[in-house]
Design an enzyme around this catalytic site. Sequence first.
Site, mmCIF file in Angstrom:
data_model
loop_
_atom_site.group_PDB
_atom_site.id
_atom_site.type_symbol
_atom_site.label_atom_id
_atom_site.label_comp_id
_atom_site.label_asym_id
_atom_site.label_seq_id
_atom_site.Cartn_x
_atom_site.Cartn_y
_atom_site.Cartn_z
ATOM 1 N N HIS A 61 0.863 -1.193 0.000
ATOM 2 C CA HIS A 61 0.000 0.000 0.000
ATOM 3 C C HIS A 61 0.894 1.235 0.000
ATOM 4 C CE1 HIS A 61 -3.139 2.859 1.117
ATOM 5 N NE2 HIS A 61 -3.979 1.938 0.711
ATOM 6 N N ASP A 81 -7.964 -5.176 -0.352
ATOM 7 C CA ASP A 81 -8.384 -6.020 -1.486
ATOM 8 C C ASP A 81 -8.022 -7.483 -1.311
ATOM 9 O OD1 ASP A 81 -7.582 -3.169 -3.322
ATOM 10 O OD2 ASP A 81 -9.580 -4.049 -3.218
HETATM 11 C C1 SDX Z 1 -6.086 0.123 -3.049
HETATM 12 O O1 SDX Z 1 -4.244 4.590 -2.128
HETATM 13 C C2 SDX Z 1 -5.225 3.988 -1.532
HETATM 14 O O2 SDX Z 1 -5.674 4.368 -0.438
HETATM 15 C C3 SDX Z 1 -5.807 2.812 -2.293
HETATM 16 C C4 SDX Z 1 -6.853 1.989 -1.562
HETATM 17 C C5 SDX Z 1 -8.148 2.772 -1.341
HETATM 18 O O3 SDX Z 1 -8.905 2.385 -0.445
HETATM 19 O O4 SDX Z 1 -8.415 3.714 -2.156
HETATM 20 O O5 SDX Z 1 -6.340 1.558 -0.333
HETATM 21 C C6 SDX Z 1 -7.253 0.762 -2.386
HETATM 22 O O6 SDX Z 1 -5.804 0.453 -4.166
HETATM 23 C C7 SDX Z 1 -5.248 -0.855 -2.291
HETATM 24 C C8 SDX Z 1 -4.027 -1.372 -3.098
HETATM 25 C C9 SDX Z 1 -4.523 -2.469 -4.035
HETATM 26 N N1 SDX Z 1 -3.435 -2.847 -4.983
HETATM 27 C C10 SDX Z 1 -2.834 -4.039 -4.902
HETATM 28 O O7 SDX Z 1 -3.042 -4.870 -4.034
HETATM 29 C C11 SDX Z 1 -1.877 -4.307 -6.053
HETATM 30 C C12 SDX Z 1 -0.547 -4.845 -5.496
HETATM 31 N N2 SDX Z 1 0.132 -3.782 -4.763
HETATM 32 C C13 SDX Z 1 1.158 -3.017 -5.465
HETATM 33 O O8 SDX Z 1 0.881 -2.786 -6.801
HETATM 34 C C14 SDX Z 1 1.632 -1.810 -4.648
HETATM 35 O O9 SDX Z 1 1.834 -2.236 -3.373
HETATM 36 C C15 SDX Z 1 0.778 -0.557 -4.626
HETATM 37 C C16 SDX Z 1 0.450 -0.071 -5.990
HETATM 38 C C17 SDX Z 1 -0.476 -0.798 -3.862
HETATM 39 C C18 SDX Z 1 1.596 0.520 -3.922
HETATM 40 O O10 SDX Z 1 2.688 0.794 -4.727
HETATM 41 P P1 SDX Z 1 3.753 1.942 -4.322
HETATM 42 O O11 SDX Z 1 3.321 2.715 -3.153
HETATM 43 O O12 SDX Z 1 4.077 2.684 -5.565
HETATM 44 O O13 SDX Z 1 4.958 1.113 -3.787
HETATM 45 P P2 SDX Z 1 6.171 0.673 -4.644
HETATM 46 O O14 SDX Z 1 5.657 0.081 -5.926
HETATM 47 O O15 SDX Z 1 7.138 1.798 -4.706
HETATM 48 O O16 SDX Z 1 6.736 -0.534 -3.753
HETATM 49 C C19 SDX Z 1 7.812 -0.351 -2.909
HETATM 50 C C20 SDX Z 1 8.594 -1.669 -3.042
HETATM 51 C C21 SDX Z 1 9.040 -1.937 -4.474
HETATM 52 O O17 SDX Z 1 10.179 -2.775 -4.387
HETATM 53 P P3 SDX Z 1 11.677 -2.080 -4.417
HETATM 54 O O18 SDX Z 1 11.733 -1.204 -5.637
HETATM 55 O O19 SDX Z 1 11.770 -1.301 -3.111
HETATM 56 O O20 SDX Z 1 12.632 -3.249 -4.462
HETATM 57 O O21 SDX Z 1 7.731 -2.761 -2.694
HETATM 58 C C22 SDX Z 1 7.561 -3.598 -3.822
HETATM 59 C C23 SDX Z 1 7.911 -2.772 -5.031
HETATM 60 O O22 SDX Z 1 8.352 -3.618 -6.101
HETATM 61 N N3 SDX Z 1 6.146 -3.993 -3.846
HETATM 62 C C24 SDX Z 1 5.715 -5.212 -4.131
HETATM 63 C C25 SDX Z 1 4.327 -5.169 -3.969
HETATM 64 N N4 SDX Z 1 3.955 -3.931 -3.604
HETATM 65 C C26 SDX Z 1 5.093 -3.203 -3.541
HETATM 66 N N5 SDX Z 1 6.382 -6.339 -4.513
HETATM 67 C C27 SDX Z 1 5.597 -7.424 -4.727
HETATM 68 N N6 SDX Z 1 4.245 -7.463 -4.576
HETATM 69 C C28 SDX Z 1 3.590 -6.349 -4.210
HETATM 70 N N7 SDX Z 1 2.260 -6.382 -4.069
#
Ligand code: SDX
Length: 429
Positions: free
Chosen positions: A306, A364
């Site tokens: 998140h 989710d």
């Molecule tokens: C919702 O914003 C809100 O409030 C949204 C929400 C709402 O109520 O409106 O809460 C609803 O959208 C919840 C999120 C649902 N999405 C998912 O479950 C999809 C999977 N999650 C990821 O896509 C991700 O965690 C996000 C998009 C939710 C957040 O992405 P960020 O904040 O841009 O974080 P990031 O991509 O910079 O991640 C930081 C690190 C990265 O690795 P490094 O570059 O540090 O090595 O964490 C890793 C990312 O690759 N990472 C993940 C991951 N989520 C982050 N790696 C594997 N699986 C994941 N799910």
Amino acid sequence: MATKATISFDNNSPSIDLPILKGSLGTDVIDIRNLGKHGYFTYDPGFMSTAACNSAITYIDGEQGLLYYRGYPIEDLAESCDFLEVSHLLLHGELPDHKQREEFISTISEHTMLHDQMSNVFRGFRRDAHPMAVMIAVVGAMAAFYPDNNNVADPESRKVAAMRLLAKVPTIAAWSYKYNIGQPFMYPKNKLGYAENFMHMMFATPCEEYVPNPILARAFERILILHADHEQNASTSTVRLVGSSGANPFACIAAGIASLWGPSHGGANEATLKMLEEMGDVSRIGEFIKRAKDKSDSFKLMGFGHRVYRNMDPRASIMRKTCHEVLNELGLHDDPMFKLAMELEKIALEDDYFVTRKLYPNVDFYSGIVMRAMGIPNSMFTAIFALARTAGWISQWCEMNADPEQKIGRPRQMYVGSARREFMPLHKR
Ligand code: SDX
């Protein structure tokens, strides 16, 4: 607490003082509105450190995993309220008293039907159209049926638009499903509660009486409450940016639905279940965890991580509890999907990659399992998220339009393209 920030430069140009503003809770903000006059922009792709507005609606503490609607913890609201009480709270800032609650409910009940002509908008789609595509179209079409809500500066017009959307979006969502499966549209029954009415429109047919299961209806009310608002997430920011131009409320909410559809946002509930179905068995969890950690693989563990929470999403904990209740009510306590999800959560939360990045289950992760158990198809999960979030979107839209600081949103950029070039006529290229 600091009251200003000073930016100094390594080329000895004059430093810049910027005021620091403090909200009622949470992170202080550096007011950079005048920075452009000093010849600088800030650069913040994805708005990781940017407060785009001030708001009194929802507060999130990502480190502690706290979520308040108008100051009330989500745990209390999910336990003790119904969705329309929470919608009243988000929209008007207070939980309704008895009279206000009855008035709010009766107003919503009187507007649950759609203009009969709107049923033709559904019929322009192929039957296999994704319900989110249909919802974007039909909610947007409300602008053509209710042009009297175009005066966004009028508080009364904003209130009417809010009530129309709260009342009609469940009908639109349920009819998107009915159209999808080739069944006749079921009209709302105004004597039913909000969740019961939606379940009636989803699952009833003209051929037999349908009585919503009260345990499932209560669980569904809770699911709607958990999804109602969440500060300045992608879709809410979309609604605000579209609304900042003075666009009508229906165009703004249609834009919010479009943004929510993405798998990184509200589409994650549908994607999480697809991932669990593909995973199939606990023996394959390691394979998916490995893929999630592999930087050469775009796969992300759906339902995990998140932008704000660096702790368990409080909604995920409530959703997991709701999972137990619904599965037990349905005699599905051995549901393999739920067991797989809990084992995946356990393994991921012990894995250094997820622990060091503070990646926890989000709202989710379990919602799809609950809704699937209730007989709701994957394709409707995000549509139901949109149904619930309409309460937050329209509350934020109303707050923005009433904000004296409100201006059209117009971010700048860091230009990395070509400098001026001499034009080359075709015969010379
Ligand atoms: C919702 O914003 C809100 O409030 C949204 C929400 C709402 O109520 O409106 O809460 C609803 O959208 C919840 C999120 C649902 N999405 C998912 O479950 C999809 C999977 N999650 C990821 O896509 C991700 O965690 C996000 C998009 C939710 C957040 O992405 P960020 O904040 O841009 O974080 P990031 O991509 O910079 O991640 C930081 C690190 C990265 O690795 P490094 O570059 O540090 O090595 O964490 C890793 C990312 O690759 N990472 C993940 C991951 N989520 C982050 N790696 C594997 N699986 C994941 N799910």
